[in-house]
Design an enzyme around this catalytic site. Structure first.
Site, short mmCIF file in Angstrom:
data_model
loop_
_atom_site.label_atom_id
_atom_site.label_comp_id
_atom_site.label_asym_id
_atom_site.label_seq_id
_atom_site.Cartn_x
_atom_site.Cartn_y
_atom_site.Cartn_z
N LYS A 72 35.87 23.50 32.27
CA LYS A 72 36.87 24.00 33.21
C LYS A 72 37.32 22.85 34.09
O LYS A 72 36.55 21.91 34.33
CB LYS A 72 36.26 25.10 34.09
CG LYS A 72 37.29 26.03 34.70
CD LYS A 72 37.71 27.08 33.70
CE LYS A 72 38.70 28.06 34.24
NZ LYS A 72 38.91 29.18 33.31
N GLY A 123 45.16 42.22 41.49
CA GLY A 123 45.72 40.97 40.93
C GLY A 123 46.90 41.33 40.07
O GLY A 123 46.79 42.20 39.18
N GLY A 183 49.06 38.84 38.61
CA GLY A 183 49.56 37.59 38.05
C GLY A 183 49.64 37.72 36.54
O GLY A 183 49.87 38.82 36.02
N ASN A 184 49.41 36.64 35.84
CA ASN A 184 49.51 36.66 34.38
C ASN A 184 48.63 37.77 33.79
O ASN A 184 49.10 38.61 33.02
CB ASN A 184 49.10 35.29 33.82
CG ASN A 184 49.09 35.28 32.31
OD1 ASN A 184 48.31 36.00 31.69
ND2 ASN A 184 49.95 34.50 31.70
N GLY A 229 46.76 40.34 35.37
CA GLY A 229 46.93 41.69 35.93
C GLY A 229 48.21 42.34 35.47
O GLY A 229 48.21 43.51 35.04
N TYR A 230 49.32 41.60 35.50
CA TYR A 230 50.60 42.21 35.10
C TYR A 230 50.57 42.60 33.62
O TYR A 230 50.93 43.72 33.26
CB TYR A 230 51.79 41.26 35.38
CG TYR A 230 53.01 41.75 34.64
CD1 TYR A 230 53.63 42.94 35.06
CD2 TYR A 230 53.47 41.12 33.50
CE1 TYR A 230 54.71 43.46 34.34
CE2 TYR A 230 54.54 41.63 32.78
CZ TYR A 230 55.15 42.80 33.21
OH TYR A 230 56.20 43.33 32.48
#
Ligand code: NAD
Length: 425
Positions: free
Chosen positions: A106, A223, A225-226, A228-229
């Site tokens: 990471k 959330g 964002g990428n 969650g949406y």
């Protein structure tokens, strides 16, 4: 920075639990507890006002026994070494659970990207690559997007990597050095939505196992964002009812179900989801209401989906969670203490290393396509993703049923057995 430090402690407690079952040899225990390599960089970035500012970044390469290191790059003001180390360790476990031939790594940069102009962000992304380029590469360590990084940033990064490498070595195709790239720069169809799509396959498979009908299940998602949406969008497509979503500014609660696409449009216009409780063009408070992040976590839903950051369900709020199941789409959203409280209360948790493995699975497909010079259709990518993630879910489910343990313990046991097998080669 309590939130970050806890993340690695959570990983270590999980390793301790697996040790009780698998009884590690001392060298195995050491290798599972410590990263193989840690890289810290300080690099300059020219700001729009002509000043040069220094930024601090990390790359932690945890374990590469099963294949090249693999893991995202996070841009966040609170990124720190302990957080990146935990995320790198989880990547090694996740790739083993998903049974893809990668290890775990990471990266991160301590920065608030929202305070940078687009050009500053581009120079920061390229500067970070110049600082770490000798440590990464298609067969060495393959980064991808994470919080606050996206395909555009991966595109800048792969361009910079190609430029620096080509200046030093023979020019060649370096596309496989990064995944999550834009489609026109060697990205894969379906990668952007893959983590969300994978999560919906997981929740639908769980519903099947528990003999629940999708239409009957209410979901709250933290959330937007990428991850969650896309989870919200595809869960609605699969028939689930999304009754609450939130972002860092708060959220909305719409008991009769919200439309993720309309909510995204509203978020883009107003800058936040709080207040986006309109149905079509009609805005009436009776359709919904604003809600805090804390309230969202404690809603009486069937499924709670944390899809933002780590350690949001802790010993302080675990007793107040009313969901029947938690699908960890974020990495590390539930602390070890909270996990025990939830288990005692009979709340089932699908762990992050399984639930959000759709992203890295499609990253693997992207890497394969780049290496073979191929471009697969979205149908092919989604078909292969469904096969891979369903198999991973069934393997973990079987392990958990046979040993009568939680899905998290089962996933770790399965993954660590696979990692040990590779380390012993
Ligand atoms: P993102 O930056 O696209 O979105 C993050 C979302 O979380 C945003 O809506 C933001 O407003 C919200 N948020 C931030 N702080 C919050 C807070 N305190 N309370 C509530 N909401 C908050 O990031 P993403 O890519 O969607 O990643 C989300 C999580 O999923 C992270 O834990 C990440 O590591 C994990 N993940 C991402 C991927 C991927 O493919 N992007 C894959 C696996 C796991």
């Amino acid at each position: 920075m309590k939130r970050m430090n806890n993340a690695f402690k959570n990983y270590l407690s999980q390793i301790k639990k697996v040790d009780k079952v698998l009884k590690f040899e001392p060298w195995v225990k050491e290798r599972l507890k410590k990263p193989q390599k840690t890289i810290e960089v300080n690099f300059p970035v020219k700001m729009d006002n002509g000043e040069t500012r220094m930024f601090r970044g990390f790359r932690v390469q945890f374990n590469n026994s099963r294949g090249p290191f693999k893991g995202g790059i996070r841009f966040h003001p609170q990124v720190d070494f302990a957080e990146i180390k935990a995320l790198a360790a989880w990547m090694a476990i996740k790739c083993a659970v998903a049974d893809i031939p990668f290890g775990g790594a990471k990266g991160g940069v301590m920065v608030d990207p929202k305070k940078l102009s687009e050009n500053e962000l581009k120079r920061l992304s390229k500067g970070y690559v110049r600082a770490i380029y000798q440590e990464i590469g298609p067969d060495l360590d393959v980064p991808a997007p994470d919080v606050n990084t996206n395909p555009k940033i991966m595109g800048w990064m792969v361009d910079e990597y190609t430029k620096v490498q080509s200046a030093k070595c023979k020019a060649q195709n370096y596309l496989a050095a990064f995944t999550g790239k834009p489609i026109d720069k060697g990205g894969s169809e379906g990668r952007v939505e893959a983590t969300g799509v994978g999560g919906v396959i997981v929740v639908a498979t769980l519903a099947q196992k528990l003999k629940f009908k999708n239409e009957k299940l209410k979901i709250a998602i933290q959330g937007f964002g990428n991850v969650g949406y896309h989870f919200a969008y595809f869960a609605k497509e699969a028939g689930f009812k999304i009754i609450a979503v939130s972002d860092s500014q708060g959220g909305v609660f719409v008991p009769q179900g919200l439309d993720p696409l309309a909510t995204l449009k509203c978020k883009k216009e107003s800058g936040q989801v709080a207040g986006c409780y309109c149905v079509g063009s009609v805005c009436d408070l009776s359709f919904g209401r604003p809600i805090s992040n804390q309230e969202l976590l404690e809603l009486p839903v069937d499924i709670l989906v944390p899809a933002a950051l780590e350690n949001v369900i802790t010993q302080e709020n675990a007793a107040k969670i009313k969901a029947k199941a938690i699908i960890e789409m974020a990495n590390g959203p539930v602390t070890t203490e909270a996990d025990e409280i939830l288990a005692k209360r009979g709340i089932m948790t699908v762990p992050d290393v399984l639930a959000n493995s759709g992203g890295v699975t499609v990253s693997y497909f992207e890497w394969l396509q780049n290496k073979k010079g191929e471009h697969w259709t979205k149908e092919k990518v989604n078909r292969k993703l469904k096969t891979k993630i369903t198999k991973a879910f069934n393997d973990v489910w079987k392990e958990s049923q046979e040993r009568q343990i939680s899905l998290r313990d089962a996933a770790y046991i399965l993954a660590i057995q696979r990692i040990i097998k590779a380390m012993e080669k």
